[in-house]
Structure formats: structure tokens, C-alpha cells
Design a protein around this motif. Structure first.
Motif, PDB file in Angstrom:
ATOM      1  N   ALA A 174       0.838  -1.206   0.000  1.00 62.09           N
ATOM      2  CA  ALA A 174       0.000   0.000   0.000  1.00 62.09           C
ATOM      3  C   ALA A 174       0.868   1.249   0.000  1.00 62.09           C
ATOM      4  CB  ALA A 174      -0.924  -0.003   1.215  1.00 62.09           C
ATOM      5  N   ARG A 175       1.904   1.244   0.834  1.00 62.53           N
ATOM      6  CA  ARG A 175       2.825   2.387   0.903  1.00 62.53           C
ATOM      7  C   ARG A 175       3.501   2.628  -0.445  1.00 62.53           C
ATOM      8  NH1 ARG A 175       4.489   1.647   5.735  1.00 62.53           N
ATOM      9  NH2 ARG A 175       6.013   0.033   5.262  1.00 62.53           N
ATOM     10  N   ASP A 176       3.936   1.560  -1.097  1.00 61.73           N
ATOM     11  CA  ASP A 176       4.587   1.690  -2.409  1.00 61.73           C
ATOM     12  C   ASP A 176       3.628   2.261  -3.458  1.00 61.73           C
ATOM     13  OD1 ASP A 176       6.891   0.689  -1.307  1.00 61.73           O
ATOM     14  OD2 ASP A 176       6.649  -1.339  -2.143  1.00 61.73           O
ATOM     15  N   LEU A 177       2.339   1.917  -3.341  1.00 63.04           N
ATOM     16  CA  LEU A 177       1.342   2.451  -4.272  1.00 63.04           C
ATOM     17  C   LEU A 177       0.957   3.891  -3.932  1.00 63.04           C
ATOM     18  CD1 LEU A 177      -1.173  -0.491  -4.799  1.00 63.04           C
ATOM     19  CD2 LEU A 177       0.179   0.643  -6.546  1.00 63.04           C
ATOM     20  N   GLY A 178       1.207   4.271  -2.673  1.00 58.36           N
ATOM     21  CA  GLY A 178       0.836   5.617  -2.243  1.00 58.36           C
ATOM     22  C   GLY A 178      -0.615   5.723  -1.805  1.00 58.36           C
ATOM     23  N   ILE A 179      -1.157   4.604  -1.292  1.00 55.98           N
ATOM     24  CA  ILE A 179      -2.527   4.628  -0.773  1.00 55.98           C
ATOM     25  C   ILE A 179      -2.546   3.970   0.595  1.00 55.98           C
ATOM     26  CG2 ILE A 179      -3.647   4.627  -3.035  1.00 55.98           C
ATOM     27  CD1 ILE A 179      -4.088   1.649  -2.818  1.00 55.98           C
ATOM     28  N   SER A 180      -3.647   4.131   1.303  1.00 58.13           N
ATOM     29  CA  SER A 180      -3.758   3.511   2.625  1.00 58.13           C
ATOM     30  C   SER A 180      -4.099   2.030   2.471  1.00 58.13           C
ATOM     31  CB  SER A 180      -4.853   4.202   3.445  1.00 58.13           C
ATOM     32  OG  SER A 180      -6.123   3.915   2.897  1.00 58.13           O
ATOM     33  N   ARG A 181      -3.866   1.264   3.535  1.00 59.08           N
ATOM     34  CA  ARG A 181      -4.216  -0.160   3.499  1.00 59.08           C
ATOM     35  C   ARG A 181      -5.713  -0.331   3.303  1.00 59.08           C
ATOM     36  NH1 ARG A 181      -1.852  -3.414   8.389  1.00 59.08           N
ATOM     37  NH2 ARG A 181      -3.174  -1.915   9.409  1.00 59.08           N
ATOM     38  N   ALA A 182      -6.507   0.533   3.977  1.00 62.54           N
ATOM     39  CA  ALA A 182      -7.965   0.431   3.864  1.00 62.54           C
ATOM     40  C   ALA A 182      -8.407   0.630   2.412  1.00 62.54           C
ATOM     41  CB  ALA A 182      -8.637   1.464   4.763  1.00 62.54           C
ATOM     42  N   THR A 183      -7.794   1.623   1.743  1.00 62.80           N
ATOM     43  CA  THR A 183      -8.138   1.868   0.340  1.00 62.80           C
ATOM     44  C   THR A 183      -7.729   0.686  -0.523  1.00 62.80           C
ATOM     45  OG1 THR A 183      -7.901   4.240   0.634  1.00 62.80           O
ATOM     46  CG2 THR A 183      -7.796   3.430  -1.629  1.00 62.80           C
ATOM     47  N   LEU A 184      -6.543   0.124  -0.261  1.00 61.00           N
ATOM     48  CA  LEU A 184      -6.084  -1.037  -1.027  1.00 61.00           C
ATOM     49  C   LEU A 184      -7.041  -2.211  -0.836  1.00 61.00           C
ATOM     50  CD1 LEU A 184      -4.080  -2.457  -2.857  1.00 61.00           C
ATOM     51  CD2 LEU A 184      -2.650  -2.911  -0.845  1.00 61.00           C
ATOM     52  N   TYR A 185      -7.415  -2.508   0.415  1.00 63.13           N
ATOM     53  CA  TYR A 185      -8.360  -3.596   0.681  1.00 63.13           C
ATOM     54  C   TYR A 185      -9.693  -3.359  -0.041  1.00 63.13           C
ATOM     55  CZ  TYR A 185      -5.587  -5.941   4.303  1.00 63.13           C
ATOM     56  OH  TYR A 185      -4.624  -6.639   4.975  1.00 63.13           O
ATOM     57  N   ARG A 186     -10.173  -2.110  -0.004  1.00 62.65           N
ATOM     58  CA  ARG A 186     -11.446  -1.796  -0.666  1.00 62.65           C
ATOM     59  C   ARG A 186     -11.345  -2.017  -2.166  1.00 62.65           C
ATOM     60  NH1 ARG A 186     -11.859   3.193   0.536  1.00 62.65           N
ATOM     61  NH2 ARG A 186     -11.332   4.021  -1.505  1.00 62.65           N
ATOM     62  N   ARG A 187     -10.246  -1.565  -2.755  1.00 64.09           N
ATOM     63  CA  ARG A 187     -10.054  -1.751  -4.207  1.00 64.09           C
ATOM     64  C   ARG A 187      -9.946  -3.231  -4.567  1.00 64.09           C
ATOM     65  NH1 ARG A 187      -8.187   1.937  -7.706  1.00 64.09           N
ATOM     66  NH2 ARG A 187      -8.811   0.272  -9.119  1.00 64.09           N
ATOM     67  N   ILE A 188      -9.282  -4.012  -3.701  1.00 64.39           N
ATOM     68  CA  ILE A 188      -9.166  -5.455  -3.954  1.00 64.39           C
ATOM     69  C   ILE A 188     -10.549  -6.103  -3.887  1.00 64.39           C
ATOM     70  CG2 ILE A 188      -8.298  -7.638  -3.008  1.00 64.39           C
ATOM     71  CD1 ILE A 188      -5.752  -6.060  -2.158  1.00 64.39           C
TER      72      ILE A 188
END
Length: 197
Positions: A174-188
Motif C-alpha cells: 500500500a505504501r509503495d502504491l501511495g494509498i492507505s491499506r484500507a483503500t487497497l483492501y477496498r479496491r481489492i
């Protein structure tokens, strides 16, 4: 002769009060009698610096501001304040009102203040109408209204899923993408036909 109590305000923390402070000091306000609010909207009823400035006023004193909009957003609020100060025997001086210096302790100054307060509120309401009208027209035309755009494609999110499945920590991906973990989980979760992590 009473004291001059100065008040300066900016609506956001990134703005500075230097120009207002310089003008107030130039008008004769002592630095010890100067009150400032940073990052406080004029629409708020309670403003710490403003409340302190008003609390420091005694009969014969004058509240000094650089412009009318430092006092508030509505004509009603400004006129109520002017009336309250008048009843307490306190003057109100606006340095840059109508190209000059207006002092409400004299009849002409009081009249000019009333007219300018009404004009300031009218200007604010016209701005609001223009913004609302513009948004409605853009929406009706199907145009972009701004806001945050989706930055990452489904392909990039699938790559992030593969990295996580291969053992990379979710927080790091998530950090490498520049987004929060919550946003990454939601997108997944919202990926079509992809196994969730």
C-alpha cells in the motif's frame, strides 16, 4: 482616551496574517493589544482570538479590524456586533472599508458600516449562487465536477494482489502504491472476479 484593540483572522492555517498585523500596528494598535485567529472561518460563531479581543474591550476602547469580512460573514452578525459594541460604549473601526477608514462611533461611520455590511453579505450570496449554478450546469452537461480521481487501474491492483500473495506485507505494498491499506483492501474487494486477500 481608550485603547485600540486589534483583531486579525485568516480562514486557513496556510494563510498568513502579516499584512493585517502590519496595518493594525500602523493604525496605532499596540502589539500587546492584538488578537489573532489562524485557520478559523468567519462563519463560526465562536472564534478564540475574536472572543479574547471582545473580552478585552472596555468603555471608550475601539475594536480595530483591517476589513469588514474579518468580523463575520452575515450582515446580521456584523450589525449585532456593532450594536453590542455601541451599547458597551466601544467603537468599531474598519481600516479598509470603501477605500477609507470607517469609525462607527460617529453617525456617518455607522451608516457606512451598515451599508457595507449588507453589500458584503450580498457579494457572498452572489458567489454562492454562481458556484451552485456552475455545478448544476456541469452536472447537467455530464461534465467532470472535480474531486479525487481513481488513480490506479484494476491491473495495478491485481499486481498488488500478486505481491501480497507472494509474501510482501500489505502495509508495504500500500505504501509503495501511495494509498492507505484500507483503500487497497477496498479496491481489492471491488475487483471483478479476483480472489480477495
Amino acid at each position: 482616551m481608550g485603547k485600540l484593540i486589534g483583531y486579525a483572522r485568516v480562514s486557513t492555517r496556510s494563510q498568513g496574517t502579516d499584512r493585517q498585523v502590519t496595518d493594525l500596528l500602523g493604525a496605532g494598535v499596540r502589539r500587546d493589544d492584538l488578537y489573532v485567529d489562524h485557520g478559523v472561518s468567519g462563519a463560526r460563531a465562536s472564534r478564540p482570538g475574536f472572543d479574547q479581543a471582545v473580552g478585552a474591550l472596555h468603555e471608550g476602547d475601539t475594536l480595530v479590524v483591517t476589513t469588514l469580512d474579518r468580523l463575520g460573514r452575515s450582515t446580521q452578525t456584523m450589525l449585532e456586533l456593532a450594536q453590542e459594541l455601541r451599547q458597551r460604549g466601544v467603537g468599531l473601526r474598519v481600516l479598509n472599508l470603501g477605500g477609507g477608514d470607517v469609525d462607527t462611533s460617529i453617525p456617518m461611520g455607522s451608516m457606512v458600516f451598515t451599508v457595507m455590511a449588507a453589500l458584503a453579505q450580498m457579494e457572498l450570496e452572489i458567489k454562492r449562487e454562481r458556484i451552485t449554478d456552475s455545478v448544476e450546469k456541469r452536472r447537467a452537461a455530464g461534465k467532470d465536477l472535480g474531486g479525487r480521481r481513481q488513480t490506479f487501474t484494476d491491473s495495478q491492483i491485481r499486481t498488488a494482489v500478486r505481491l501480497i500473495e507472494s509474501g510482501d506485507p500489505v502495509a508495504q505494498v500500500a505504501r509503495d502504491l501511495g494509498i492507505s491499506r484500507a483503500t487497497l483492501y477496498r479496491r481489492i474487494r471491488n475487483l471483478p472476479s479476483t480472489a480477495t486477500v
